[in-house]
Scaffold this active site. Structure first.
Site, mmCIF file in Angstrom:
data_model
loop_
_atom_site.group_PDB
_atom_site.id
_atom_site.type_symbol
_atom_site.label_atom_id
_atom_site.label_comp_id
_atom_site.label_asym_id
_atom_site.label_seq_id
_atom_site.Cartn_x
_atom_site.Cartn_y
_atom_site.Cartn_z
ATOM 1 N N ALA A 1 0.836 -1.198 0.000
ATOM 2 C CA ALA A 1 0.000 0.000 0.000
ATOM 3 C C ALA A 1 0.871 1.249 0.000
ATOM 4 O O ALA A 1 1.984 1.247 0.521
ATOM 5 C CB ALA A 1 -0.912 0.002 1.218
ATOM 6 N N SER B 1 0.446 3.638 10.615
ATOM 7 C CA SER B 1 1.159 4.752 9.995
ATOM 8 C C SER B 1 1.586 5.745 11.068
ATOM 9 O O SER B 1 0.796 6.093 11.948
ATOM 10 C CB SER B 1 0.272 5.467 8.978
ATOM 11 O OG SER B 1 0.873 6.679 8.564
ATOM 12 N N ASN C 1 2.194 8.822 10.494
ATOM 13 C CA ASN C 1 1.982 10.166 9.957
ATOM 14 C C ASN C 1 0.585 10.730 10.166
ATOM 15 O O ASN C 1 0.272 11.812 9.691
ATOM 16 C CB ASN C 1 2.322 10.167 8.459
ATOM 17 C CG ASN C 1 3.752 9.750 8.206
ATOM 18 O OD1 ASN C 1 4.669 10.239 8.871
ATOM 19 N ND2 ASN C 1 3.957 8.839 7.278
ATOM 20 N N ASN D 1 4.798 -1.786 8.814
ATOM 21 C CA ASN D 1 4.759 -0.447 8.247
ATOM 22 C C ASN D 1 6.148 0.188 8.368
ATOM 23 O O ASN D 1 7.123 -0.496 8.666
ATOM 24 C CB ASN D 1 3.703 0.395 8.983
ATOM 25 C CG ASN D 1 3.010 1.396 8.083
ATOM 26 O OD1 ASN D 1 3.662 2.106 7.318
ATOM 27 N ND2 ASN D 1 1.694 1.479 8.172
ATOM 28 N N GLY E 1 12.456 1.032 3.231
ATOM 29 C CA GLY E 1 13.584 0.637 2.413
ATOM 30 C C GLY E 1 14.596 -0.198 3.175
ATOM 31 O O GLY E 1 14.315 -0.751 4.240
ATOM 32 N N GLY F 1 11.723 -3.297 3.614
ATOM 33 C CA GLY F 1 13.141 -3.399 3.292
ATOM 34 C C GLY F 1 13.523 -4.547 2.395
ATOM 35 O O GLY F 1 14.660 -5.021 2.447
#
Length: 339
Positions: free
Chosen positions: A62, A175, A177, A246, A268, A297
């Protein structure tokens, strides 16, 4: 070769502008002969997850195609499934710009997007319009201005609207954020949310005469005790799957790099080991009762195999896909078939 050329051009641009250009281009070419530039044939490697059979175990995480605009293009690349979203009941712009940053030396990305999306009704229109038969999971969240205490209402609204069109639904409470969102991972708030979602799922299954499985997406920034509590809640509420993980708020492995101090979630390569550790811990707690999608990652086939070895049944890629391109899908599937 084409991807390397495109990547070189894109990496000279602002990350979010490059992302929007890529999604727009894929939307236009997904069902045209121009998809020959990225279309590839992947040998079947079927896997069963949450009662569903997928053509291969590699999905798109996502966040890449939030509004489901380029589903057919990603299908042409050979993904076994695509997870669209995160989508919210109402459209929202997300956080202020800039909010997306590359950490190229570390093959990492920091984002603080904030669930920017065009709303669940727009997503449903795109799900109806797609031409391919690829499995599409829908990742759902709450609007930023919805109080955490009322957050479950947003999830139920999204469930109601996407249920007829989703292969599965992913509940995003991890998340970093959206203010307060991660608090839904703990204690009574978690149990109340999962219970309400399970009740809604059973109601919708009866209404639509089909069962759509539901998975919970968790953060990597959890203690073993918190992971145990989440596992217990998943089992208690008979959830169908889990997605781990996440993005992380930690900055391990990126200290001193340009953009490393930007706020937001890090994804990543710097997330690889932490994500795999959480998958292993979660799998131990779930004891085979609930399957896991491993994400975080994955930059190589070896990274994906480590996720499988840790307990994942399927994997998803995002940042690794940006840095490595569609070839990463084929490499992982081939390694999976040989393992």
């Amino acid at each position: 070769m084409f991807y390397k050329i495109a990547q070189k051009v894109m990496f000279q641009m602002d990350p979010e502008r490059a992302h929007n250009l890529a999604i727009g281009s894929l939307k236009m070419t997904g069902n045209s002969p121009l998809n020959c530039f990225y279309r590839q044939t992947i040998a079947p490697a079927p896997v069963t997850f949450m009662g569903l059979t997928f053509p291969n175990p590699v999905g798109l995480a996502a966040g890449m195609d939030k509004d489901g605009e380029s589903i057919d293009a990603f299908h042409a690349m050979g993904f076994g499934h695509i997870e669209v979203g995160t989508v919210t009941p109402r459209p929202q712009p997300g956080n202020d710009l800039p909010r997306l940053f590359r950490l190229k030396p570390a093959k990492g990305i920091i984002n603080r997007m904030g669930f920017n999306n065009k709303g669940v009704d727009n997503l449903v229109r795109n799900l109806i319009a797609k031409k391919s038969d690829i499995m599409v999971g829908v990742n759902i969240g709450k609007n930023k201005d919805t109080p955490v205490e009322q957050g479950k209402d947003d999830y139920l609204i999204c469930m109601d609207k996407v249920y007829p069109y989703a292969a599965y639904i992913a509940v995003n409470i991890s998340s970093p954020n959206t203010p307060g969102l991660r608090s839904l991972q703990y204690g009574d708030l978690l149990d109340e949310l999962l219970s309400a979602i399970k009740t809604k799922q059973l109601e919708l299954a009866e209404k639509h005469k089909k069962y759509v499985p539901i998975a919970l997406k968790i953060a990597p920034d959890l203690t073993i005790e918190e992971i145990e509590n989440i596992a217990d809640a998943l089992i208690k509420n008979k959830f169908d799957g889990a997605i781990a993980t996440n993005t992380t708020l930690t900055r391990d492995g990126v200290s001193g790099l340009a953009n490393a101090n930007e706020s937001g979630g890090l994804s990543g390569k710097p997330l690889t080991e932490l994500s795999t550790k959480v998958i292993r811990q979660l799998a131990a707690c779930l004891k085979g009762q609930i399957p896991i999608i491993g994400v975080g990652g994955i930059n190589s086939a070896e990274d994906a195999l480590a996720k499988f070895d840790a307990g994942a049944t399927m994997v998803q890629i995002y940042s690794g896909f940006i840095y490595q391109g569609p070839k990463l899908i084929k490499e992982i599937v081939e390694a999976y078939r040989l393992k």
